[in-house]
Design an enzyme around this catalytic site. Structure first.
Site, PDB file in Angstrom:
ATOM      1  N   HIS A 159       0.915  -1.170  -0.002  1.00 22.65           N
ATOM      2  CA  HIS A 159       0.069  -0.058   0.052  1.00 22.65           C
ATOM      3  C   HIS A 159       0.916   1.276   0.021  1.00 22.65           C
ATOM      4  O   HIS A 159       0.594   2.249   0.608  1.00 22.65           O
ATOM      5  CB  HIS A 159      -0.813   0.057   1.235  1.00 22.65           C
ATOM      6  N   GLU A 293       8.912   8.534 -16.736  1.00 25.85           N
ATOM      7  CA  GLU A 293       7.621   8.931 -17.228  1.00 25.85           C
ATOM      8  C   GLU A 293       7.173   8.561 -18.596  1.00 25.85           C
ATOM      9  O   GLU A 293       6.139   8.027 -18.725  1.00 25.85           O
ATOM     10  CB  GLU A 293       7.492  10.592 -16.684  1.00 25.85           C
TER      11      GLU A 293
END
Ligand code: ARG
Length: 462
Positions: A159, A293
Site C-alpha cells: 500500500h 515517465e
C-alpha cells in the site's frame, strides 16, 4: 485515377479511384516484411516445381528474380507504389516485370490470405527472438545491480506504506522474475504461431496437389495448420503477441512508477544518473525523471494496440476479411514500442544507484521489524493472533513516546507479554529481521545470494 489497371483487377470495370487506392493499400506498413514474403515465395515456388506444377526453369527464374528484388529493396532502389496494394502484389508485379511469364506462375495455388499469414508468422518468430534477447539483457542488468546491493536493506512497501525490511538486491530480483515470465510467455506465443498456413489458399485450400508439409518444414515451421478455413482468418497469435507486449509494458510501467517515487526527495531511495535525467526550462534546480515517465506513458500505446487488435477480431465472419489487414499496424507498433521500452529500461537500470547511506539512516523508522517481533513471540508459543495484538500495542506505545523497539527496557517488553526474554534484542531492528528470513524466496540477503547464483547461471545459458 491510378495509371494502369492491375493484372488482378480484370473483374472490375475502369480504374480504381485514387482515394480508394490510398485507402486500401497496406504497402506503407507491410513493406517492412518483404524479406519474409520473398522467402515464403521462393519456398512456395520450389514446392510447385517439385510437384511438377511449374518447370524447374521457371523456378530458377522466379528464385533469381526474387533475390534481385530483395536486394533492390534492401538497397533502397525499389519503387514502392501504393497502387500495388501491399507488399505481396508489389513483389509479384516487380517479378513479372523482371522475368515475364514465369513470374505469372508464382501465385499458383496461393492466395494473399495464406501468404500474409505466413509472412506475419515468420516475422513474429524473429521479432519474438529479438524481444527475448532484449529481455535477457534487462534481466542481466537487474542481476548485476542486485549483486551490488545484496547486503543493503531497504523497506519493502505494501500500500506504499513501509512494510518489512528486504535486501535491495531482493527488490531488484523481483523484476527478474516478472521479465522471466514475459520471456516464457513470448516463447509460448512463438510455439503457437509456428505453424504454417501456406497452402490454405483463400479459404478452402486448392485442387492442386500442393505439398504443405514440405513448405512448412523448409520454412522452419513445426507443423502445418489443419483447417484452411480457420487459417484464413486466424490472428490469435497476433492478439497474443500484443498481449505479451502489453504485459511487458505493464511491468516496465510498474518499475517506472516505483523509481519516479523513489527518486523524489520525499523518498530519496535512488539516484538516477544525470545522463538519464532531463531538466526544466524554467526551474534551474530540477533533475526530472522524464525517461521513467515516458516509459510509464508509452505503455498506453501498447495497450491501445491490444484493444485495437481484439476489436478488429471481434465478431468477424469466418474466413478472411480485409479488416485483418489492420493487424500489422498494431503488431508493429506493439513490437517496436516494447523493444524501445526494453532498451531504455536496460539503460536506466544500469544508470541508477541506490542511496545506501540515506536508506540505512531511516531503515529503522516505521517499525519494519514488527512482523518479525510477532513471529519471535510465536516461536515462544504465543498464538499468532495474540502476538499480533501484543506487538500492535507495543507499536502504539513506542510511537506515542517517539521510541523504537530497541529503546525499550526488557521490563517494558515483559509488561506487554511475559513471553519476552533477553534475546528479544537479537530479533528486533531491520537488519536482524532481514537476516532471519527463513522461507524460500524471502527478501533477505541470504535468499538474495542464492537467487543471484541461480539467475547468473540461468541467464548465462541464453
Ligand atoms: N494486405 C492484405 C492483408 O494484410 C493481404 C491479404 C489480402 N487479401 C485479400 N483477400 N484482399 O491482410
Amino acid at each position: 485515377m491510378a495509371k494502369s489497371k492491375r493484372s488482378w483487377e480484370k473483374r472490375l470495370a475502369g480504374q480504381r479511384e485514387k482515394l480508394v487506392v490510398d485507402f486500401v493499400q497496406s504497402l506503407s506498413v507491410d513493406k517492412r516484411i518483404y524479406k519474409y514474403d520473398i522467402v515464403g515465395s521462393i519456398t512456395h515456388a520450389q514446392m510447385l516445381a517439385e510437384k511438377g506444377l511449374i518447370t524447374k526453369k521457371d523456378f530458377g527464374a522466379i528464385k533469381n528474380g526474387l533475390i534481385e528484388i530483395s536486394q533492390e529493396i534492401a538497397e533502397g532502389k525499389f519503387r514502392f507504389d501504393a497502387s500495388y496494394e501491399d507488399i505481396h502484389m508489389a513483389v509479384e508485379e516487380a517479378l513479372v516485370a523482371k522475368i515475364g511469364d514465369a513470374g505469372r506462375k508464382l501465385h499458383t495455388g496461393r492466395s494473399r490470405n495464406d501468404q500474409v499469414s505466413t509472412d506475419t508468422r515468420l516475422w513474429m518468430r524473429d521479432e519474438i527472438e529479438i524481444l527475448q534477447a532484449k529481455i535477457t539483457l534487462l534481466q542481466r542488468a537487474f542481476v548485476k545491480q542486485a549483486k551490488e546491493y545484496t547486503d543493503d536493506l531497504m523497506p519493502a512497501y505494501t500500500h506504499l506504506q513501509r512494510a518489512q525490511p528486504v535486501a535491495i538486491g531482493a527488490y531488484l530480483l523481483s523484476f527478474v522474475e516478472k521479465f522471466e515470465r514475459d520471456y516464457i510467455r513470448l516463447g509460448n506465443c512463438r510455439e503457437l504461431a509456428n505453424a504454417s498456413p501456406l497452402g490454405s489458399g483463400a479459404v478452402a485450400g486448392s485442387t492442386l496437389p500442393l505439398d504443405r508439409k514440405k513448405t512448412a518444414k523448409q520454412l522452419g515451421f513445426s507443423d502445418i495448420t489443419y483447417s484452411s478455413i480457420d487459417s484464413a482468418g486466424d490472428r490469435d497469435f497476433c492478439a497474443e503477441f500484443i498481449f505479451d507486449c502489453a504485459l511487458i509494458a505493464t511491468h516496465l510501467s510498474g518499475l517506472a512508477e516505483d523509481w519516479i517515487i523513489y527518486c523524489s526527495s520525499e523518498f530519496g531511495l535512488i539516484r538516477i544518473d544525470d545522463s538519464y535525467c532531463t531538466s526544466s526550462s524554467m526551474m534551474p534546480q530540477k533533475r526530472n525523471p522524464d525517461v521513467l515517465e515516458l516509459i510509464r506513458g508509452r505503455a498506453a500505446s501498447v495497450y491501445g494496440s491490444l484493444m485495437a487488435m481484439l476489436t478488429i477480431l471481434k465478431a468477424q465472419p469466418t474466413g478472411y476479411n480485409r479488416d485483418l489487414q489492420e493487424d500489422k499496424v498494431h503488431l508493429f507498433n506493439a513490437g517496436d514500442t516494447t523493444g524501445r521500452l526494453l532498451d531504455i529500461a536496460d539503460g536506466i537500470v544500469v544508470h541508477t544507484s541506490f542511496e545506501r547511506k540515506k536508506i540505512l539512516d531511516r531503515i529503522d523508522d516505521g517499525f519494519l521489524d514488527a512482523t518479525a517481533l510477532a513471529e519471535y513471540l510465536v516461536s515462544r508459543q504465543v498464538a499468532f493472533r495474540e502476538a499480533h495484538g501484543i506487538v500492535a500495542t507495543l507499536v502504539n506505545f513506542c510511537e506515542k513516546q517517539g521510541r523504537k523497539f530497541r529503546d525499550l527496557e526488557l521490563s517494558e517488553f515483559k509488561k506487554h507479554s511475559p513471553a519476552f526474554e533477553e534475546d528479544v534484542y537479537k530479533y528486533i531492528g531491520a537488519a536482524n529481521a532481514a537476516k532471519r528470513y527463513a522461507t524460500d524466496g524471502a527478501g533477505g540477503p541470504g535468499q538474495t545470494k542464492e537467487q543471484i547464483n541461480y539467475w547468473q547461471k540461468q541467464l548465462s545459458q541464453r
